[in-house]
Design a protein around this motif. Structure first.
Motif, PDB file in Angstrom:
ATOM      1  N   SER B 137       0.833  -1.204   0.000  1.00 63.49           N
ATOM      2  CA  SER B 137       0.000   0.000   0.000  1.00 63.49           C
ATOM      3  C   SER B 137       0.865   1.249   0.000  1.00 63.49           C
ATOM      4  O   SER B 137       0.506   2.256  -0.579  1.00 63.49           O
ATOM      5  N   CYS B 138       2.082   1.189   0.670  1.00 67.56           N
ATOM      6  CA  CYS B 138       2.973   2.335   0.637  1.00 67.56           C
ATOM      7  C   CYS B 138       3.407   2.618  -0.783  1.00 67.56           C
ATOM      8  O   CYS B 138       3.397   3.764  -1.233  1.00 67.56           O
ATOM      9  N   HIS B 139       3.800   1.534  -1.500  1.00 70.64           N
ATOM     10  CA  HIS B 139       4.284   1.725  -2.865  1.00 70.64           C
ATOM     11  C   HIS B 139       3.191   2.327  -3.729  1.00 70.64           C
ATOM     12  O   HIS B 139       3.419   3.250  -4.507  1.00 70.64           O
ATOM     13  N   LYS B 140       1.984   1.793  -3.538  1.00 65.19           N
ATOM     14  CA  LYS B 140       0.863   2.303  -4.340  1.00 65.19           C
ATOM     15  C   LYS B 140       0.629   3.763  -4.034  1.00 65.19           C
ATOM     16  O   LYS B 140       0.393   4.572  -4.915  1.00 65.19           O
ATOM     17  N   ARG B 141       0.722   4.087  -2.709  1.00 62.82           N
ATOM     18  CA  ARG B 141       0.459   5.467  -2.332  1.00 62.82           C
ATOM     19  C   ARG B 141       1.508   6.386  -2.911  1.00 62.82           C
ATOM     20  O   ARG B 141       1.201   7.497  -3.334  1.00 62.82           O
ATOM     21  N   ILE B 142       2.778   5.903  -2.951  1.00 66.43           N
ATOM     22  CA  ILE B 142       3.836   6.781  -3.466  1.00 66.43           C
ATOM     23  C   ILE B 142       3.622   7.044  -4.946  1.00 66.43           C
ATOM     24  O   ILE B 142       3.718   8.187  -5.399  1.00 66.43           O
ATOM     25  N   THR B 143       3.302   5.996  -5.722  1.00 64.34           N
ATOM     26  CA  THR B 143       3.110   6.211  -7.153  1.00 64.34           C
ATOM     27  C   THR B 143       1.879   7.067  -7.405  1.00 64.34           C
ATOM     28  O   THR B 143       1.889   7.952  -8.247  1.00 64.34           O
ATOM     29  N   SER B 144       0.820   6.822  -6.642  1.00 60.54           N
ATOM     30  CA  SER B 144      -0.362   7.631  -6.878  1.00 60.54           C
ATOM     31  C   SER B 144      -0.120   9.068  -6.451  1.00 60.54           C
ATOM     32  O   SER B 144      -0.669   9.997  -7.020  1.00 60.54           O
TER      33      SER B 144
END
Lengths: 91, 230
Positions: B137-144
């Motif tokens: 979820s962190c990775h997703k949040r960073i890309t988003s």
């Protein structure tokens, strides 16, 4: 299209602003204050600033307390009956 | 009304023989039972939830202290202090039972360090599922967030081209900027705050402050009790 998007964004932010104001008032109740009456018009930025300083002071207090606890635990006299209580509880 | 502070000191002074003879699991149970009996029945919901959190925290913290302080008896003061603080933080986070983001952030951060693995395993068995989820979820949040920043840059350029509004909104603009600035500082203070938006950071900060107060209270009581006994 762009006007609709900017309209959506502005309406979204105004709703969010209200929610932020609600949260900020709740925060204000948690903070230790010297004034007895909390003015409703205290600005959000001031409340947030006080929140930050309060969190920092809580962190510092926890640090101090764990320091004291470690000093106390290391200086326990090994043979006293009280030490064995503490030892049975904590260690 | 007997509050928790007086109960703790009372218990440690009055029931010394009880604590000496009973093994750990029963000790904490005896403590908890006595606390339950002495609580006033007319408490508010918030006070009840605070007391509940305190009980959970104490149980887990004492368990954690047993784990880390018994393994190596010859630690120096700094090491011991770090272990005490770490066990207190993890105990507080796991007492929350993954209901808040800041507690999940603390546990996942502690898991990343290999030395703390035993402590985390024992204190929060349900955290096994947190690590993978947090990373993804962190990775997703960073890309988003990157996508959001890019689109926000475009939006800002569009806004600059619009004619400036009248002066009454200038003050509100400044106020908003101040709020944003302060929220940025708050994001650094609340664990896991960098990945949250403004609104969630303030919400998490509310809960975080309450839990920190509980932690400080319990630690103060333990320090007082230890000073009295030593």
């Amino acid at each position: 299209m762009s006007s609709r998007r900017s309209r959506q964004l502005s309406s979204g932010t105004s709703m969010r602003d209200d929610q932020i104001i609600q949260l900020v008032s709740k925060l204000q109740q948690l903070l230790p204050g010297t004034r007895i009456q909390r003015s409703n018009k205290a600005s959000a930025s001031k409340v947030l600033q006080e929140t930050c300083t309060y969190v920092r002071s809580l962190h510092r207090e926890i640090d101090d307390l764990s320091d004291r606890l470690s000093q106390l635990l290391s200086t326990i006299d090994a043979d006293s009956p009280e030490a064995s209580i503490i030892r049975s509880l904590i260690m | 009304m007997l509050n928790f502070n007086s109960i703790f000191v009372l218990l440690t002074s009055k029931f010394i023989h009880l604590l000496l003879n009973i093994p750990f699991s029963n000790t904490s149970q005896a403590l908890m039972n006595l606390c339950q009996q002495n609580l006033n029945s007319k408490e508010t919901i918030m006070h009840n939830s605070c007391q509940q959190l305190k009980k959970e925290f104490i149980k887990k913290w004492i368990h954690g202290l047993q784990i880390c302080c018994s393994s190596n008896t010859k630690m120096n003061i700094l090491e011991r202090k770090k272990k005490i603080k770490l066990s207190a933080d993890i105990a507080l986070a796991s007492a929350k039972n993954s209901t808040t983001s800041w507690s999940k952030a603390i546990i996942s951060e502690a898991k990343n360090d290999e030395q703390n693995a035993i402590l985390v395993e024992n204190l929060s068995p349900e955290s096994k599922f947190i690590r993978a989820h947090q990373k993804v979820s962190c990775h997703k949040r960073i890309t988003s967030k990157k996508i959001l920043k890019r689109s926000y840059g475009v939006y800002r350029k569009m806004k600059k081209m619009e004619p400036r509004r009248c002066g009454s909104s200038l003050a509100s603009c400044i106020a908003k900027r101040l709020v944003k600035k302060r929220t940025r500082v708050l994001k650094r203070l609340v664990p896991g705050g960098e990945f949250m938006d403004e609104f969630s950071v303030i919400k998490e900060a509310l809960d975080y402050i309450l839990s920190l107060k509980v932690q400080v209270d319990v630690m103060k009581n333990l320090v007082n009790a230890t000073t009295i006994l030593s």
